[in-house]
Design an enzyme around this catalytic site. Structure first.
Site, PDB file in Angstrom:
ATOM      1  N   ARG A  64      61.796  99.500  56.003  1.00  0.00           N
ATOM      2  CA  ARG A  64      61.304 100.256  54.850  1.00  0.00           C
ATOM      3  C   ARG A  64      62.115 101.533  54.622  1.00  0.00           C
ATOM      4  O   ARG A  64      61.582 102.550  54.184  1.00  0.00           O
ATOM      5  CB  ARG A  64      59.823 100.586  55.003  1.00  0.00           C
ATOM      6  CG  ARG A  64      58.931  99.366  55.154  1.00  0.00           C
ATOM      7  CD  ARG A  64      59.024  98.427  53.960  1.00  0.00           C
ATOM      8  NE  ARG A  64      58.239  97.224  54.194  1.00  0.00           N
ATOM      9  CZ  ARG A  64      58.734  96.088  54.698  1.00  0.00           C
ATOM     10  NH1 ARG A  64      60.021  95.998  54.999  1.00  0.00           N
ATOM     11  NH2 ARG A  64      57.957  95.043  54.889  1.00  0.00           N
ATOM     12  N   SER A 114      50.822  98.228  50.495  1.00  0.00           N
ATOM     13  CA  SER A 114      50.600  98.728  51.854  1.00  0.00           C
ATOM     14  C   SER A 114      50.774 100.242  51.891  1.00  0.00           C
ATOM     15  O   SER A 114      51.777 100.770  51.414  1.00  0.00           O
ATOM     16  CB  SER A 114      51.589  98.078  52.829  1.00  0.00           C
ATOM     17  OG  SER A 114      51.369  96.689  52.912  1.00  0.00           O
ATOM     18  N   GLU A 186      53.998 104.399  54.198  1.00  0.00           N
ATOM     19  CA  GLU A 186      55.035 103.599  53.550  1.00  0.00           C
ATOM     20  C   GLU A 186      55.169 104.022  52.093  1.00  0.00           C
ATOM     21  O   GLU A 186      56.250 103.974  51.528  1.00  0.00           O
ATOM     22  CB  GLU A 186      54.683 102.112  53.639  1.00  0.00           C
ATOM     23  CG  GLU A 186      55.713 101.190  53.022  1.00  0.00           C
ATOM     24  CD  GLU A 186      55.431  99.727  53.312  1.00  0.00           C
ATOM     25  OE1 GLU A 186      55.564  98.913  52.386  1.00  0.00           O
ATOM     26  OE2 GLU A 186      55.070  99.408  54.461  1.00  0.00           O
TER      27      GLU A 186
END
Length: 203
Positions: A64, A114, A186
């Site tokens: 990420r 998320s 995230e």
């Protein structure tokens, strides 16, 4: 569209809201695949209006994360070229991923996907930690931890940004108290009156 044409490599992206540039910026991924796996080159525009083409060999991606997150002069990701392969199973694989997503995530509800990154080297996901902490269904104002997937926070009606930020802080605190694990977001925060993104609001 890629899987319909028999091209494999981006099946994981089906059903994920966002843009191609955003996928490269975050190195979006799921089901063992990620954007970096198939990036060939990325065209960017700098804050000075210059266009640059960056090739995959010169780009270092992580979980990420991407080099674009550290570029102070990045104005926009204008285009991404992918290197895909032909596969007769591409469409079938994507449909399987989509069905799995529909059954395990709050598809159709208002969320940003998320919220937290999965902790590294723990063998347990952020969603599992939140679930084990008994936080599914917990609310702050109109913001709520999804009852379907604990790493998705949904707008259950009239959530404000303050509600969502307070819920994120609450969940981080409760998970840390129970398991000693510091969850890291995230999602990225856009600060009012600022022209930058920050992946960690506490910094």
């Amino acid at each position: 569209m890629c899987s319909i044409k028999g091209l494999t490599g981006l099946e994981f992206a089906g059903g994920i809201p966002g843009t191609v540039g955003g996928a490269a910026y975050m190195n979006a991924g799921a089901n063992g695949q990620e954007t970096a796996d198939v990036v060939d080159s990325v065209e960017i525009v700098t804050t000075e209006g210059q266009c640059q083409t960056l090739h995959r060999v010169d780009l270092s991606f992580g979980y990420r994360s991407s080099p674009f997150q550290d570029m102070q002069d990045l104005a926009a990701i204008a285009a991404v070229t992918f290197r895909l392969r032909h596969s007769e199973s591409a469409r079938r694989k994507q449909l399987e991923y989509l069905e799995r997503r529909r059954s395990s995530q709050p598809v159709g509800e208002k969320s940003a996907g998320s919220v937290f990154r999965n902790p590294s080297n723990l063998g347990v996901s952020a969603g599992e930690l939140i679930d084990r902490a008994g936080l599914k269904g917990v609310r702050v104002g109109g913001a709520m931890v999804s009852n379907i997937h604990a790493n998705f926070f949904v707008n259950s009606g009239e959530s404000t940004s303050r509600d969502m930020l307070q819920l994120i802080s609450l969940v981080k605190e409760m998970v840390y108290q129970k398991f000693g694990v510091q969850l890291k977001e995230e999602v990225l925060y856009v600060y009012p009156h600022c022209n930058y993104l920050n992946p960690n609001r506490d910094k």
